[in-house]
Design a protein around this motif. Structure first.
Motif, PDB file in Angstrom:
ATOM      1  N   HIS A   1       1.131   7.012  -6.611  1.00 47.35           N
ATOM      2  CA  HIS A   1       0.118   6.474  -5.745  1.00 47.35           C
ATOM      3  C   HIS A   1       0.173   6.716  -4.180  1.00 47.35           C
ATOM      4  O   HIS A   1      -0.898   6.368  -3.601  1.00 47.35           O
ATOM      5  CB  HIS A   1       0.054   5.053  -5.905  1.00 47.35           C
ATOM      6  CG  HIS A   1       1.126   4.332  -5.555  1.00 47.35           C
ATOM      7  ND1 HIS A   1       2.222   4.076  -6.252  1.00 47.35           N
ATOM      8  CD2 HIS A   1       1.243   3.499  -4.421  1.00 47.35           C
ATOM      9  CE1 HIS A   1       2.962   3.519  -5.589  1.00 47.35           C
ATOM     10  NE2 HIS A   1       2.479   3.041  -4.496  1.00 47.35           N
ATOM     11  N   ALA A   2       1.196   7.128  -3.673  1.00 47.32           N
ATOM     12  CA  ALA A   2       1.284   7.437  -2.306  1.00 47.32           C
ATOM     13  C   ALA A   2       0.593   8.612  -1.992  1.00 47.32           C
ATOM     14  O   ALA A   2       0.579   9.794  -2.237  1.00 47.32           O
ATOM     15  CB  ALA A   2       2.771   7.705  -2.009  1.00 47.32           C
ATOM     16  N   THR A   3      -0.383   8.457  -0.972  1.00 52.99           N
ATOM     17  CA  THR A   3      -1.472   9.308  -0.160  1.00 52.99           C
ATOM     18  C   THR A   3      -0.849   9.692   1.245  1.00 52.99           C
ATOM     19  O   THR A   3      -1.607  10.495   1.614  1.00 52.99           O
ATOM     20  CB  THR A   3      -2.697   9.053  -0.516  1.00 52.99           C
ATOM     21  OG1 THR A   3      -2.802   7.803   0.019  1.00 52.99           O
ATOM     22  CG2 THR A   3      -3.246   8.985  -1.764  1.00 52.99           C
ATOM     23  N   SER A   4       0.106   8.974   1.571  1.00 53.65           N
ATOM     24  CA  SER A   4       0.456   9.285   2.976  1.00 53.65           C
ATOM     25  C   SER A   4       1.777   8.613   3.056  1.00 53.65           C
ATOM     26  O   SER A   4       2.590   8.078   2.363  1.00 53.65           O
ATOM     27  CB  SER A   4      -0.340   8.215   4.026  1.00 53.65           C
ATOM     28  OG  SER A   4      -0.176   6.982   3.606  1.00 53.65           O
TER      29      SER A   4
ATOM     30  N   LYS B   1       2.844   6.616   5.277  1.00 57.85           N
ATOM     31  CA  LYS B   1       2.696   5.273   5.314  1.00 57.85           C
ATOM     32  C   LYS B   1       2.910   4.324   3.904  1.00 57.85           C
ATOM     33  O   LYS B   1       3.532   3.347   3.863  1.00 57.85           O
ATOM     34  CB  LYS B   1       1.483   4.793   5.893  1.00 57.85           C
ATOM     35  CG  LYS B   1       1.353   2.999   6.174  1.00 57.85           C
ATOM     36  CD  LYS B   1       0.091   2.897   6.759  1.00 57.85           C
ATOM     37  CE  LYS B   1       0.048   1.239   7.216  1.00 57.85           C
ATOM     38  NZ  LYS B   1      -1.383   0.905   7.881  1.00 57.85           N
ATOM     39  N   ASP B   2       2.156   4.857   3.171  1.00 60.37           N
ATOM     40  CA  ASP B   2       2.221   4.329   1.801  1.00 60.37           C
ATOM     41  C   ASP B   2       3.889   4.575   0.936  1.00 60.37           C
ATOM     42  O   ASP B   2       4.434   3.645   0.639  1.00 60.37           O
ATOM     43  CB  ASP B   2       1.320   5.144   0.663  1.00 60.37           C
ATOM     44  CG  ASP B   2      -0.023   4.842   0.748  1.00 60.37           C
ATOM     45  OD1 ASP B   2      -0.385   3.820   1.697  1.00 60.37           O
ATOM     46  OD2 ASP B   2      -0.658   5.637   0.508  1.00 60.37           O
ATOM     47  N   LYS B   3       4.261   5.513   1.451  1.00 60.52           N
ATOM     48  CA  LYS B   3       5.639   5.865   0.785  1.00 60.52           C
ATOM     49  C   LYS B   3       6.722   4.988   1.586  1.00 60.52           C
ATOM     50  O   LYS B   3       7.778   4.338   1.043  1.00 60.52           O
ATOM     51  CB  LYS B   3       6.077   7.269   1.363  1.00 60.52           C
ATOM     52  CG  LYS B   3       7.578   7.543   1.054  1.00 60.52           C
ATOM     53  CD  LYS B   3       7.924   9.064   1.384  1.00 60.52           C
ATOM     54  CE  LYS B   3       9.538   9.221   1.340  1.00 60.52           C
ATOM     55  NZ  LYS B   3       9.988  10.288   1.852  1.00 60.52           N
TER      56      LYS B   3
ATOM     57  N   GLN C   1       6.323   2.035   2.842  1.00 59.84           N
ATOM     58  CA  GLN C   1       6.005   0.409   2.218  1.00 59.84           C
ATOM     59  C   GLN C   1       6.850   0.520   1.201  1.00 59.84           C
ATOM     60  O   GLN C   1       7.407  -0.510   0.950  1.00 59.84           O
ATOM     61  CB  GLN C   1       4.577   0.331   1.944  1.00 59.84           C
ATOM     62  CG  GLN C   1       3.658   0.212   3.245  1.00 59.84           C
ATOM     63  CD  GLN C   1       2.082  -0.083   2.953  1.00 59.84           C
ATOM     64  OE1 GLN C   1       1.778   0.572   1.885  1.00 59.84           O
ATOM     65  NE2 GLN C   1       1.489  -0.560   3.822  1.00 59.84           N
ATOM     66  N   VAL C   2       6.891   1.514   0.332  1.00 56.19           N
ATOM     67  CA  VAL C   2       7.756   1.389  -1.144  1.00 56.19           C
ATOM     68  C   VAL C   2       9.117   1.494  -0.668  1.00 56.19           C
ATOM     69  O   VAL C   2      10.032   0.645  -1.199  1.00 56.19           O
ATOM     70  CB  VAL C   2       7.242   2.459  -2.269  1.00 56.19           C
ATOM     71  CG1 VAL C   2       8.177   2.636  -3.286  1.00 56.19           C
ATOM     72  CG2 VAL C   2       5.862   2.490  -2.539  1.00 56.19           C
TER      73      VAL C   2
ATOM     74  N   HIS D   1       5.534  12.887   1.142  1.00 58.73           N
ATOM     75  CA  HIS D   1       4.849  11.508   0.770  1.00 58.73           C
ATOM     76  C   HIS D   1       4.995  10.919  -0.528  1.00 58.73           C
ATOM     77  O   HIS D   1       4.848   9.866  -0.809  1.00 58.73           O
ATOM     78  CB  HIS D   1       3.497  11.229   1.413  1.00 58.73           C
ATOM     79  CG  HIS D   1       2.466  12.180   0.645  1.00 58.73           C
ATOM     80  ND1 HIS D   1       2.264  13.292   1.013  1.00 58.73           N
ATOM     81  CD2 HIS D   1       1.758  12.114  -0.444  1.00 58.73           C
ATOM     82  CE1 HIS D   1       1.161  13.970   0.527  1.00 58.73           C
ATOM     83  NE2 HIS D   1       0.936  13.268  -0.706  1.00 58.73           N
ATOM     84  N   GLN D   2       5.188  11.984  -1.650  1.00 58.84           N
ATOM     85  CA  GLN D   2       5.334  11.465  -3.098  1.00 58.84           C
ATOM     86  C   GLN D   2       6.779  11.288  -3.565  1.00 58.84           C
ATOM     87  O   GLN D   2       7.158  11.007  -4.664  1.00 58.84           O
ATOM     88  CB  GLN D   2       4.472  11.993  -3.943  1.00 58.84           C
ATOM     89  CG  GLN D   2       2.761  11.720  -3.592  1.00 58.84           C
ATOM     90  CD  GLN D   2       1.990  12.300  -4.710  1.00 58.84           C
ATOM     91  OE1 GLN D   2       2.236  13.558  -5.154  1.00 58.84           O
ATOM     92  NE2 GLN D   2       0.981  11.641  -4.998  1.00 58.84           N
TER      93      GLN D   2
END
Length: 94
Positions: free
Chosen positions: A14-17, A19-21, A23-24, A49-50
């Protein structure tokens, strides 16, 4: 003294950036550090990012204890994140 290390590679679909990565990454590292007395950090794939690569190091006077502790940390990380663990490599220094 026994030193065990492991490198865990997670896939974050679900990581599209970045920033998403992050956070995880921050979530799983913080949860793990609060529960376990081990060195844990992101060690590679910083700009992908994924893909998240986390390194863990455990030091103990007893090899069996160190191995079981490392296994427990890996199980905890696998079950307390929405990322998929797809590779684990480990190393041991005596």
């Amino acid at each position: 003294m026994y030193i065990l290390s492991a490198k865990l590679t997670f896939y974050i679909p679900h990581a599209t950036s970045l920033k998403d990565k992050r956070q995880v990454c921050r979530s799983i590292i913080d949860k793990s550090k609060k529960r376990f007395n081990a060195s844990i950090a992101e060690v590679a794939t910083h700009d992908i990012h994924q893909t998240l690569t986390i390194g863990i190091a455990v030091v103990s006077g007893d090899a069996a204890h160190a191995q079981s502790y490392l296994d427990e940390i890996i199980r905890f990380m696998e079950t307390h994140t929405d990322a998929e663990l797809y590779e684990v490599t480990s190393d041991r220094l005596d």
